[in-house]
Motif scaffolding. Structure first.
Motif: not given
Length: 405
Positions: A331-338, A344-345, A347-352, A363-364
């Motif tokens: 999990x460590x390298x996966x979470x470091x990457x994220x 980035x969401x 357009x529809x989710x960004x508006x919400x 963000x993680x």
């Protein structure tokens, strides 16, 4: 002997060990992924609202935060600054004069938040120069302003245009001024991006008739996690004339929002734990049924049941611990990457999300607490589930077990 037998059992049937460890591995991985995302979103909310504008702590004239009136401004004196800077945990301060005004350009108007800032000191909080997308930064002696990108778009403003501000100043005087737009700045927070005008502090004080007065000092601390203790100690030094507040006191609605969402997250996490538990139980059930004959043989040749139970528990702990460690390490390298590449969401989710003044980014978090707590929870679940094979050993009929082969 018990530990040695348990260890040998792990490698005697590598496929069985791999399946059991894999169930724990995926449980840890998905629990860490979910909790890291949840904590990362909270950190982003706090950073957008607290880190980018209000700061982690502030000092005001007593009563200002409740009424937000220019009549409750404080006098900017060297003595007051030194008193604040001498407090433990505070390594700097950022002065501000904040109020409201009606902005106008051409035939368009909009209510705005006007913030008088020290262009140099403000780099410790908002870092306005780094957020410039057009024009140039201003200096403290200029009669100029910075406008947020959303407001500039709403009014049709560009760099070098002239913005008119109208409002009410200190003790009810009329406040009006014309300012050249030095630059346009863009924020991640939609609320800040749509309503902000920044002036040099002397220009803001002159417009509002509040010479040498401020609404607040933003506190700079080398340990934001202890800002509540820092502001409490500072309050004792300042007395009743001023109020020292941390961000949790200034923004209780943000705390309530996070707590409410965290409860929902814990419910979802509980469902995930339930699914994880059934997954591990299925593996343990398969393993126990497969080893019924083995248990029967061991008991028939004289191995006491309590020793067999201890061997099973030690073996279960070893394989669960192996799965937990593998899950955390993967999990460590996966979470470091994220963490370095947030999602980035669309357009529809960004508006919400922008409706709730949240930057449209997932963000993680890499908070160490997430890793050890989730690993411990899954490890405990895995060990508790091993009550089943213990019960089977207690009730095992040796004759039937031997015939089961």
């Amino acid at each position: 002997m018990i530990a040695k037998l348990a260890y040998r059992n792990l490698f005697r049937n590598k496929k069985r060990t791999a399946i059991t460890a894999a169930s724990v591995f995926f449980a840890v991985f998905f629990a860490l992924l979910m909790r890291s995302l949840q904590f990362g979103v909270y950190d982003n909310m706090i950073e957008n609202i607290v880190g980018y504008y209000t700061g982690y702590g502030q000092v005001h004239k007593n009563g200002f935060w409740k009424e937000k009136s220019l009549d409750n401004t404080l006098e900017d004196t060297e003595e007051l600054r030194n008193t604040i800077l001498d407090a433990s945990g505070i390594n700097g301060l950022v002065p501000r004069l904040e109020s409201f005004a009606l902005s106008s350009f051409g035939d368009r108007t909009k209510g705005v938040i006007v913030t008088g800032v020290d262009p140099i000191a403000e780099s410790n909080i908002m870092d306005l120069e780094d957020k410039l997308i057009d024009g140039s930064y201003f200096s403290i002696d200029k009669n100029a302003c910075l406008v947020s990108a959303g407001l500039a778009e709403n009014l049709g403003l560009e760099a070098a245009d002239t913005l008119v501000l109208l409002g009410q100043g200190y003790h009810g005087v009329s406040a009006a001024g014309k300012f050249v737009v030095s630059g346009i700045v863009k924020f991640g927070s939609p609320d800040l991006n749509n309503n902000m005008v920044f002036l040099p502090i002397p220009a803001a004080q002159a417009m509002y008739g509040a010479e040498n007065r401020l609404t607040s000092y933003i506190l700079l601390s080398n340990n934001p996690n202890r800002i509540d203790k820092t502001t409490a100690a500072l309050q004792a030094k300042l007395g009743d004339e001023y109020e020292a507040m941390d961000w949790k006191q200034m923004l209780p609605e943000l705390i309530q929002l996070i707590e409410a969402d965290n409860i929902g997250g814990l419910v979802v996490l509980s469902i995930l734990y339930l699914i994880i538990g059934f997954g591990i139980f299925g593996t343990i059930l398969m393993m126990t049924n497969e080893r019924t004959y083995e248990y029967g043989v061991l008991i028939s040749v004289g191995l006491q049941r309590w020793k067999l139970i201890l061997i099973t528990l030690v073996e279960s702990f070893m394989v669960s611990f192996l799965g937990v460690i593998a899950g955390v390490l993967f999990s460590i390298p996966v979470l470091i990457y994220f963490y370095n590449n947030p999602i980035h969401l669309g357009r529809d989710l960004a508006d919400f999300t922008e409706k709730y003044d949240i930057e449209p980014v997932l963000n993680f978090s890499l908070n160490p607490e997430i890793f050890w707590t989730q690993a411990l929870y899954v490890l405990v679940i895995a060990i508790i589930i091993n009550v089943y094979p213990i019960q089977r050993i207690f009730k095992l009929n040796v004759v039937r077990a031997l015939r089961a082969q």
